[in-house]
Structure formats: C-alpha cells, structure tokens
Write an enzyme that holds these catalytic residues in place. Sequence first.
Site, PDB file in Angstrom:
ATOM      1  N   CYS A 113       0.815  -1.229   0.000  1.00 55.87           N
ATOM      2  CA  CYS A 113       0.000   0.000   0.000  1.00 55.87           C
ATOM      3  C   CYS A 113       0.840   1.266   0.000  1.00 55.87           C
ATOM      4  CB  CYS A 113      -0.943   0.004   1.202  1.00 55.87           C
ATOM      5  SG  CYS A 113      -2.174  -1.305   1.103  1.00 55.87           S
ATOM      6  N   HIS A 253      -3.507   7.276   2.133  1.00 53.30           N
ATOM      7  CA  HIS A 253      -3.874   5.946   1.654  1.00 53.30           C
ATOM      8  C   HIS A 253      -5.286   5.633   2.147  1.00 53.30           C
ATOM      9  CE1 HIS A 253      -3.888   1.786   0.752  1.00 53.30           C
ATOM     10  NE2 HIS A 253      -3.775   1.390   2.008  1.00 53.30           N
ATOM     11  N   ASN A 283     -10.088  -0.194  -0.763  1.00 52.49           N
ATOM     12  CA  ASN A 283      -8.625  -0.111  -0.718  1.00 52.49           C
ATOM     13  C   ASN A 283      -8.049  -0.737  -1.992  1.00 52.49           C
ATOM     14  OD1 ASN A 283      -5.907  -0.348  -0.230  1.00 52.49           O
ATOM     15  ND2 ASN A 283      -6.109  -1.221   1.819  1.00 52.49           N
TER      16      ASN A 283
END
Length: 344
Positions: A113, A253, A283
């Site tokens: 990520c 994020h 996500n």
Amino acid sequence: MKNATITALGGYVPTSVLSNEALTKMVDTSEEWIEKRTGIKERRIAEFDQSTSHLAAGAIKDLLQSYDVHPSEIEGVILATATPDSLLAPTAPTVCQLCELDNAFGFDLNSACSGFLYALTMATSMIESGRYKKIIVVGADKMSSIVDYNDRNTCILFGDGAGAVLLEAIESGNGVLNSILRTDGKGTESLLVPGGGSKYPASAESLISGKHYIKQDGSLVFKKAVAAMGSVSRDALTANDFDSEDIDWVIPHQANIRIIKAVSDSLNIPFEKVKVNIEKYGNTTSATIPLCLWDFKEDFKEGQNLLLTAFGAGFTWGATVLTWGVLRPSKSHNYQGNCVEATI
Ligand code: COA
C-alpha cells in the site's frame, strides 16, 4: 536544481461494481457494519481477463488522452504493484508496450500500500539527479486476484484500480519537497499473501490451505497504520519547517475511514482538508493515492501544499510533501493508442 513536479494525471477503474449489499450474500456481514467500520460503500472489480497491466495501461492512456503529452516523450515508467501479472516477467514492460511508450524503461516496485509513495520517491530522485526529465509513476492493483471472497475480514476491504501521474523536471519552486520512507520487517506476518513466492512455492497443498490469499491481523494493522502515518507525516512536515497549518490538502492511503480520521486528528489537520474516495473504490493498495489525486485534481491550486501518506504490508510506510504546480494543457492532438479503453 529542477524540481520533480506532477504535470498530468490519469485514472482507471473497472466498470463492474461490487456493492456492500452483494457482499452480504457472500459472507456473514451487513451493509451497515461495512460502511460504519470502514467507510466503504462499493468497490470495482476487474474482469477475469483484465490483469494489472490492463488497469495500469488504462490509467496511463487516460493521462495521455487528457493532456498534451506524446508517448515518445516518456522516458520511464515505474509501476507500483503488489499484484503483478506474473511473478516473472515484470509487468511494467507490458504496460509500456500496451501504451506505445517506445522510448521508456519500465520496472515494477512492490511496497504494497506504500508502493506509490516509494515509486514517486524513486522517480523524484531520478529527475532531481538530472538524468531523466519525464517519468510516469503508476500505481495499479487487481486485489480481487488475491482476495478470498469467503473471508469477511478481508473481502470487504479491497478493490481494483489504477492511477498514474507524470512527473517532470520543472524550474518553478513547485514540486516534490521531500519524502520519508520507513519499513519494519517485524510486521511481515501480520499482512501478507503467504504462498506462491520462494518461501512457500505454489503447490497443491498451498492452494488447498489458501496460502495464495491475502491474510491480515486487521486490528493490529489498524493501530500500526494510525501511529506510523501520524509520526512519519509529522517528521516530513518538520523536515520542511512546516506545521499543520501549512498543509492545504492531505491525500492519505484509503484503507479505512477510521484510520484516515484518526491520522488527521493526530496531525491536528481539519477533516475538510483530507481527501477521501474510499466509499467508491475501497482499498486499491498501490492505486489509492494516485486515484485520489486524479479524482480531486480540480481542487488543487498552484502553490498549495499537499501531504501524501501511506502504510502497508511489510510493514512499509511513508510521507511526501509537495507543492502543486501547473498541469500540462489539455489534449490538442489526437493520440490513438491501442491499449484498453479508459471507461470510467
Ligand atoms: N462483518 C461483520 N463482522 C465482522 C466483519 C465483517 N466483515 N469482519 C470482522 N467482523 C467481526 C469480528 O469477527 C469481530 O467479532 P468478535 O468481536 O465477535 O470477535 C468484530 O467484528 C470486531 O472485529 P475487529 O477486527 O476488532 O474489527 P475492527 O473494528 O478492527 O475492523 C477491520 C476490522 C479489518 C475493518 C479493521 O481492523 C481495519 O480496517 N484494519 C486495517 C486493515 C487494512 O487497512 N489493511 C490493509 C493494509 S493498509
């Protein structure tokens, strides 16, 4: 020294939507639980024959079609991804080929990520060194290829997508000011796909035991993400002699709305300054930050300061501070590349 400045953006998400309601028919969960605990309402899922290279190419094609930049100008592509088309060969060369980037090198970078921030930092250094002038940084992940849709702890969180930025050497005072990247290998076992690599090569047993799926200790990752993004962001601000008021926009994020809120609280930055699109895409791992930049690009004005921060598997995390510059003019000539259609 010329600064590395974002001058064009592109995005791509698949057309298929997986709603919270659809997930309630797959696992023991509820629409309310998912939305309240994560902020996610829906996520996009790629077609079976659409791999990460198609998603990345979709974002780059959108960039090339939207701004006055020709494929022959691009010198390199750094593809941040945790879900490459295959373990070997790298995916970036396929992306370059799909987008007719005939003068560009291409390589993959996997920092989960945090991958986009790591790739942005690499590209910034290459540009600041004077060796390169135009590099595309693209974050792309087909998370649906590693998610177990019987595991309610993970399947509600992830989606597929890609975002791309063109980073250019520009003499203006705008651009990337600094980045801080960090890792802690003690976190590896808390968030990973255990099988299919050199530690547990793919086998009948690895498939039967589901080692090819993403596993995580959600509540540990949650706490680590809040603490790590807060602390690295404070360090990045301090390194620029900035305090919270100097930041116009935060692009975090997009893993969980509660993580995002906790980070903005800990930085003392009002939530109105924080960009969030998790409700639409979930996500998307390496793609969350560039997709968010792309989604909200109209809001960013020249001279405004942006704080980008991410946390992910590894553990890896980081923060980048940049001053928004001038984007390239909109497209004036017609590039008709042959990569996938960027239908948003
Ligand atoms: N639907 C309904 N209940 C669920 C559920 C779901 N989809 N997933 C977990 N639960 C249950 C748990 O089983 C647990 O039940 P129990 O109390 O009976 O044991 C309860 O909800 C609370 O679980 P917990 O894990 O403490 O919930 P949480 O508030 O931490 O939320 C996450 C879970 C995964 C949403 C959250 O921890 C998270 O977002 N973590 C970060 C993950 C992440 O970002 N990973 C990607 C890398 S950055």
